[in-house]
Design a protein around this motif. Structure first.
Motif, mmCIF file in Angstrom:
data_model
loop_
_atom_site.group_PDB
_atom_site.id
_atom_site.type_symbol
_atom_site.label_atom_id
_atom_site.label_comp_id
_atom_site.label_asym_id
_atom_site.label_seq_id
_atom_site.Cartn_x
_atom_site.Cartn_y
_atom_site.Cartn_z
ATOM 1 N N GLY A 58 45.354 26.906 29.074
ATOM 2 C CA GLY A 58 45.958 27.483 28.101
ATOM 3 C C GLY A 58 46.891 28.758 28.215
ATOM 4 N N VAL A 59 46.214 29.840 29.137
ATOM 5 C CA VAL A 59 46.828 30.485 29.571
ATOM 6 C C VAL A 59 45.941 30.790 31.098
ATOM 7 C CG1 VAL A 59 46.899 33.079 30.021
ATOM 8 C CG2 VAL A 59 46.498 32.097 27.201
ATOM 9 N N LEU A 60 46.574 30.523 32.168
ATOM 10 C CA LEU A 60 46.258 30.645 33.522
ATOM 11 C C LEU A 60 46.099 32.741 33.770
ATOM 12 C CD1 LEU A 60 44.981 29.395 36.097
ATOM 13 C CD2 LEU A 60 47.380 29.711 36.479
ATOM 14 N N HIS A 61 44.715 33.183 34.091
ATOM 15 C CA HIS A 61 44.415 34.281 34.594
ATOM 16 C C HIS A 61 44.693 34.523 36.047
ATOM 17 C CE1 HIS A 61 42.938 34.882 30.364
ATOM 18 N NE2 HIS A 61 43.079 36.096 30.407
ATOM 19 N N GLN A 62 44.950 35.410 36.130
ATOM 20 C CA GLN A 62 44.637 36.059 38.150
ATOM 21 C C GLN A 62 46.427 35.158 39.508
ATOM 22 O OE1 GLN A 62 40.633 37.184 37.814
ATOM 23 N NE2 GLN A 62 41.022 37.866 40.245
ATOM 24 N N ALA A 63 46.729 34.916 37.820
ATOM 25 C CA ALA A 63 48.197 34.030 38.142
ATOM 26 C C ALA A 63 49.389 35.052 39.466
ATOM 27 C CB ALA A 63 48.291 33.188 37.751
ATOM 28 N N VAL A 64 49.713 34.041 40.293
ATOM 29 C CA VAL A 64 50.348 34.682 41.368
ATOM 30 C C VAL A 64 51.975 33.655 40.928
ATOM 31 C CG1 VAL A 64 50.766 35.382 44.133
ATOM 32 C CG2 VAL A 64 49.077 35.799 42.335
#
Length: 462
Positions: free
Chosen positions: A368-374
């Protein structure tokens, strides 16, 4: 190709140690305890060679990676002092060419940060931050809650590298992005860019191998025939989804585990259940111990294994024996302008990948929403990762080019056609029935996102 997001909402000389991961404002802190080692499976250890020139100002990749490690360590030391809330910390970026880090801070520097800088004043350039990391992340969360409210969709949101405000990516034009209601309501400087949709990067439709003994060793070992104890970078298969094993883990009870991407295990339930059969190399009958969907991370329990190995397959893709191994020596935080590597079973090891942004929230087909992404890109425009490489470890290299430092787990690819590039390694998937695609632009989730549990990364002792 339509994205899924559009379709649905030897033996060790050194002892080994397990690093328990904890998160502090994006930094990684480590504590260790001893675990068993492993033999080398007859695979040579070996350094890494990059045909492309080293970064500007450096005569070799070894020199550049040694300098980057010094700067990363300094940045991590500063971040370890930053509390989750109430800090003036804005951001930090690596300036490899000028041998320093750029630190952005709102307000006065705390004494402990001043003390760290005093030990290497020539290494740190301090600038004023317009906003704190905490303020920018709160704005990013709000923006992503409204990502699909209007016809122009928000693809990503996160802090700018210089802590001057929020950076967002949209499916439309810059003007359309600036006109979004949620953007106008922020009261914060917002940088808008047309952004790429992302697609998860598993290789679907792979034949599920027959179960075999976990102790069965192939005469010729490579990523697909990896056996007990499994190494990072091995090929994985769960219900036909071909992916890659990330980093070996170990818990205090002596269980051997493996970190990978959660979307690789989609449709496979968590727990030691009769119908669960997750293959890692030739080792079968593994099961899923835990998933964090919002981080696209999962832990595989290698229940038939007797030891954990701080090693990574390194080099060619599955199907080739042109491989060496690297030792996993530690873990660290992600910083803008770092050079990192991916290690997919389908593409092989890919280095010379530059970090563009950290602390991102990204619209993601699985999470859905990917958190802590680089967000990162290949600096020479070549393949950074492709389908089947999901779950692979992302890491930096030590100066001797013999060891790695864990940074994250490969999660998603750009699905902009103009960022598709020629795949390295395997060109097909689905048992050879379909072409796979690769990209020079990737997204991975930070290794520290798996913190808060009683297991950790297996590393060699310093």
């Amino acid at each position: 190709m339509m994205s899924r997001s559009a379709r649905r909402k030897g033996k060790f000389v050194a002892a080994a140690a397990s690093v328990l991961l904890t998160l502090a404002a994006g930094s990684v802190q480590a504590s260790t305890y001893a675990v068993a080692g492993d033999d080398d499976k007859g695979v040579p250890s070996g350094g890494w060679f990059q045909a492309t020139p080293p970064p500007p100002g450096y005569g070799s990749w070894s020199a550049a990676m040694g300098e980057q490690q010094i700067l990363d360590t300094l940045a991590d030391r500063i971040l370890e002092t930053v509390p989750e809330k109430g800090s003036g910390y804005g951001s930090v970026a690596i300036d490899l060419q000028n041998h320093r880090i750029k630190l952005y801070w709102k307000g006065a520097l705390p004494q402990d940060v001043q003390g760290i800088i005093a030990g290497a004043p020539e290494r740190v350039l301090v600038s004023s931050a317009s906003y704190t990391r905490e303020e920018m992340l709160a704005a990013a969360e709000l923006v992503m809650q409204h990502r699909d409210d209007q016809s122009t969709h928000i693809v990503s949101a996160g802090p700018t590298a210089d802590a001057s405000g929020l950076s967002i990516g949209v499916t439309g034009s810059v003007e359309q992005g600036r006109g979004l209601d949620v953007v106008k309501s922020l009261g914060m400087q917002v940088s808008v860019k047309p952004d790429r949709p992302v697609d998860t990067g598993e290789a679907p439709g792979e034949p599920v191998p027959q179960s075999v003994s976990p102790q069965l060793n192939s005469t010729v070992l490579e990523r697909r025939t990896d056996s007990n104890p499994n190494w990072g970078g091995a090929w994985t298969n769960s219900k036909g989804n071909g992916c890659t094993a990330g980093f070996p883990l170990h818990d205090a009870s002596g269980h051997s585990l493996m970190l990978t991407a959660a979307h690789c295990l989609e449709g496979t339930p968590v727990g030691d259940l009769p119908d669960v059969d997750v293959h890692v190399g030739k080792v079968s009958k593994n099961f899923i111990k835990a998933k964090w969907d919002s981080r696209d991370l999962a832990v595989i329990d290698l229940r038939n294994q007797t030891s954990s190995a701080a090693r990574m397959w390194f080099g060619a893709a599955t199907g080739s024996t042109d491989l060496t191994y690297m030792t996993v020596r530690g873990v660290g935080g992600n910083h803008v302008n770092d050079y990192v590597c991916t290690n997919g079973a389908y593409s092989g090891t890919r280095c010379g990948i530059i970090v563009d942004a950290v602390d991102l929230l990204v619209s993601h087909a699985y999470s859905g929403v990917l958190h802590q992404a680089v967000e990162a890109h290949s600096w020479d425009g070549s393949n950074a990762a492709g389908q089947g490489d999901s779950g692979s470890g992302v890491f930096t290299l030590d100066s001797d080019l013999q060891g790695v430092r864990a940074r994250g787990i490969q999660s998603a690819l750009s699905s902009w056609p103009h960022e598709y590039v020629t795949c390295t390694g395997l060109t097909t998937m689905g048992g050879g029935t379909k072409s796979r695609y690769c990209s020079n632009h990737i997204y991975y989730t930070t290794i520290s996102a798996s913190q808060g549990h009683n297991w950790g990364l297996v590393t060699t002792a310093p």
